[in-house]
Design a protein around this motif. Structure first.
Motif, mmCIF file in Angstrom:
data_model
loop_
_atom_site.group_PDB
_atom_site.id
_atom_site.type_symbol
_atom_site.label_atom_id
_atom_site.label_comp_id
_atom_site.label_asym_id
_atom_site.label_seq_id
_atom_site.Cartn_x
_atom_site.Cartn_y
_atom_site.Cartn_z
ATOM 1 N N PHE A 41 0.833 -1.201 0.000
ATOM 2 C CA PHE A 41 0.000 0.000 0.000
ATOM 3 C C PHE A 41 0.871 1.257 0.000
ATOM 4 N N ALA A 42 1.911 1.285 0.851
ATOM 5 C CA ALA A 42 2.801 2.442 0.900
ATOM 6 C C ALA A 42 3.522 2.633 -0.428
ATOM 7 N N ASN A 43 3.952 1.532 -1.042
ATOM 8 C CA ASN A 43 4.601 1.584 -2.349
ATOM 9 C C ASN A 43 3.677 2.182 -3.403
ATOM 10 N N LEU A 44 2.430 1.746 -3.401
ATOM 11 C CA LEU A 44 1.451 2.262 -4.358
ATOM 12 C C LEU A 44 1.247 3.757 -4.174
ATOM 13 N N CYS A 45 1.085 4.192 -2.925
ATOM 14 C CA CYS A 45 0.877 5.624 -2.661
ATOM 15 C C CYS A 45 2.053 6.445 -3.173
ATOM 16 N N VAL A 97 -6.530 -1.396 -13.010
ATOM 17 C CA VAL A 97 -5.923 -2.724 -12.933
ATOM 18 C C VAL A 97 -6.961 -3.802 -13.214
ATOM 19 N N CYS A 98 -8.124 -3.663 -12.612
ATOM 20 C CA CYS A 98 -9.163 -4.677 -12.779
ATOM 21 C C CYS A 98 -9.694 -4.727 -14.204
ATOM 22 N N ALA A 99 -9.665 -3.588 -14.887
ATOM 23 C CA ALA A 99 -10.215 -3.527 -16.241
ATOM 24 C C ALA A 99 -9.171 -3.787 -17.318
ATOM 25 N N SER A 100 -7.894 -3.887 -16.924
ATOM 26 C CA SER A 100 -6.821 -3.914 -17.924
ATOM 27 C C SER A 100 -5.894 -5.098 -17.750
ATOM 28 N N ARG A 101 -6.457 -6.266 -17.484
ATOM 29 C CA ARG A 101 -5.607 -7.445 -17.302
ATOM 30 C C ARG A 101 -5.141 -7.960 -18.664
ATOM 31 N N ARG A 102 -4.301 -7.124 -19.296
ATOM 32 C CA ARG A 102 -3.893 -7.399 -20.671
ATOM 33 C C ARG A 102 -2.784 -8.424 -20.772
ATOM 34 N N ASP A 103 -1.937 -8.491 -19.755
ATOM 35 C CA ASP A 103 -0.797 -9.396 -19.821
ATOM 36 C C ASP A 103 -0.462 -9.882 -18.419
ATOM 37 N N GLU A 104 0.614 -10.604 -18.310
ATOM 38 C CA GLU A 104 0.989 -11.225 -17.041
ATOM 39 C C GLU A 104 1.280 -10.190 -15.958
ATOM 40 N N SER A 105 1.880 -9.053 -16.330
ATOM 41 C CA SER A 105 2.209 -8.041 -15.331
ATOM 42 C C SER A 105 0.958 -7.453 -14.692
ATOM 43 N N TRP A 106 -0.098 -7.232 -15.494
ATOM 44 C CA TRP A 106 -1.350 -6.711 -14.941
ATOM 45 C C TRP A 106 -2.042 -7.776 -14.091
ATOM 46 N N GLU A 107 -1.965 -9.019 -14.499
ATOM 47 C CA GLU A 107 -2.537 -10.099 -13.694
ATOM 48 C C GLU A 107 -1.823 -10.189 -12.344
ATOM 49 N N ARG A 108 -0.507 -9.990 -12.356
ATOM 50 C CA ARG A 108 0.258 -10.029 -11.111
ATOM 51 C C ARG A 108 -0.169 -8.896 -10.182
ATOM 52 N N LEU A 109 -0.339 -7.686 -10.724
ATOM 53 C CA LEU A 109 -0.792 -6.564 -9.909
ATOM 54 C C LEU A 109 -2.163 -6.839 -9.302
#
Length: 361
Positions: A287-291, A318-330
């Motif tokens: 959470f701190a990293n994201l902020c 993020v929820c709408a853009s699971r285009r590749d593995e990196s977005w799925e990981r997020l």
């Protein structure tokens, strides 16, 4: 319509401190210039693509914490000039920071900083005069808080006001400023006996512990303080929490940076909030990293601090853009945001204060 988020509502004890976070320090009037084509050289003039004005210094963390829902109080000096007017009005009226322990001082020039953001870093020019009212005198009037934040140095120990608050159960969170002498005195580590958590960046942590990696540095710091956190910018953060027996390391979030001013303060505010909310260590770090990552997309320290609307907008993307593995990981790693900002929740349109002293809301 968006609703202000109060993550700590269920954890606040009846009859406990009304303030979540207390801070004391210098508030600067910041002018931040971004998008420079090159750093200015002697006798030359360069153009900046962006500009913002906002309260800086201790105001960076105060605003970041307040936007995340922490009830925040600051003890600081403000001049009775236009810079002081702007900083006081922004903090008290727009950002809802408690300034009851702060003072307006006539015939005194408010501290002033110009920050030049260039290629992911920044340079600063500062002008200030010592406050006629000592900061420690104002800080004694800070209300009792659940947490306090201090910045350690070689010259001064943990401030007396923070030590007094700690006697009544306040958790002391600390970072440390850059050591211009390059001596990195061990006396800073001795001050950690008063603290609950220490949150230096990787360069500072390795220098003070005489170690060669963030992992070795955080292990060394854990010998001095219950919660040791080492931040490493876009590379993420690593931490050890001896109060819970947890260890965690998280990767950074890759986002194009406009201005890195105040990112460390924003990280600290997010980590403090997660700690007071009782979150697991890995969740606190993420959470701190994201902020901090969201903050570097905008100009200025306090001005760029994200609120719940920004966090909700990022999570929705993020929820709408699971285009590749990196977005799925997020989506997997930040799944806890689903409970904090459910998708039906609509962000407010107004997310941050005006970007310049010349414009009034």
């Amino acid at each position: 319509m968006g609703e202000p988020k109060d993550v700590l509502k269920e954890t606040r004890e009846s009859g406990g401190p009304a303030i979540d976070l207390a801070l004391s320090g210098t508030v600067f009037f910041d002018i931040v210039l971004t998008g420079l084509s090159s750093p200015p050289a002697s006798g030359t003039e360069v153009s900046a693509q962006g500009m913002g004005s906002c309260p800086g210094g201790v105001a960076n963390m105060a605003v970041a914490a307040s936007r995340l829902g922490l009830r925040t109080a600051v003890a600081a000096a403000f001049g009775e000039d236009v810079y002081g007017d702007f900083c006081w009005e922004t903090l008290a009226n727009q950002e809802m920071v408690d300034l009851s322990a702060s003072r307006r001082i006539p015939n005194w020039h408010s501290p002033f900083t110009v920050s030049l953001a260039y290629r992911g870093d920044r340079s600063m020019v500062t002008h200030e005069h010592p406050s006629p009212i000592p900061l420690q005198d104002m800080a004694r009037d800070l209300p009792q808080a659940r947490a306090a934040f201090v910045s350690l140095s070689n010259e001064d120990g943990v401030p007396e006001w923070a030590q007094e608050q700690a006697k009544n159960g306040t958790l002391i969170f600390a970072d440390v400023g850059w050591d211009d002498s390059q001596r990195w005195s061990p006396s800073v580590l001795e001050q950690l006996r008063h603290c609950h958590a220490f949150m230096p960046n990787a360069i500072e942590a390795m220098a003070y512990t005489r170690t060669g990696s963030p992992a070795l540095a955080v292990a060394a710091l854990a010998e001095h303080v219950p919660v040791a956190v080492v931040t490493d910018g876009p590379r993420g953060a690593i931490a050890i929490d001896q109060t819970t027996g947890e260890e965690a390391e998280v990767e950074g979030i890759v986002i194009d940076a406009v201005d890195t001013t105040g990112a460390g303060d924003v990280f600290g505010a997010g980590f403090i909030m997660g700690t007071l909310a009782g979150w697991p260590l890995e969740q606190r770090l993420r959470f701190a990293n994201l902020c901090a990552a969201l903050s570097v997309q905008h100009t200025g320290g306090s001005l760029s601090a994200p609120g719940w609307a920004d966090i909700a907008a990022w999570w929705g993307q993020v929820c709408a853009s699971r285009r590749d593995e990196s977005w799925e990981r997020l989506a997997r790693e930040y799944g806890f945001l689903g409970d904090l900002v459910p998708l039906p929740w609509l962000p407010t349109a107004q997310r941050r204060a005006s970007a310049t002293i010349g414009l009034r809301p």
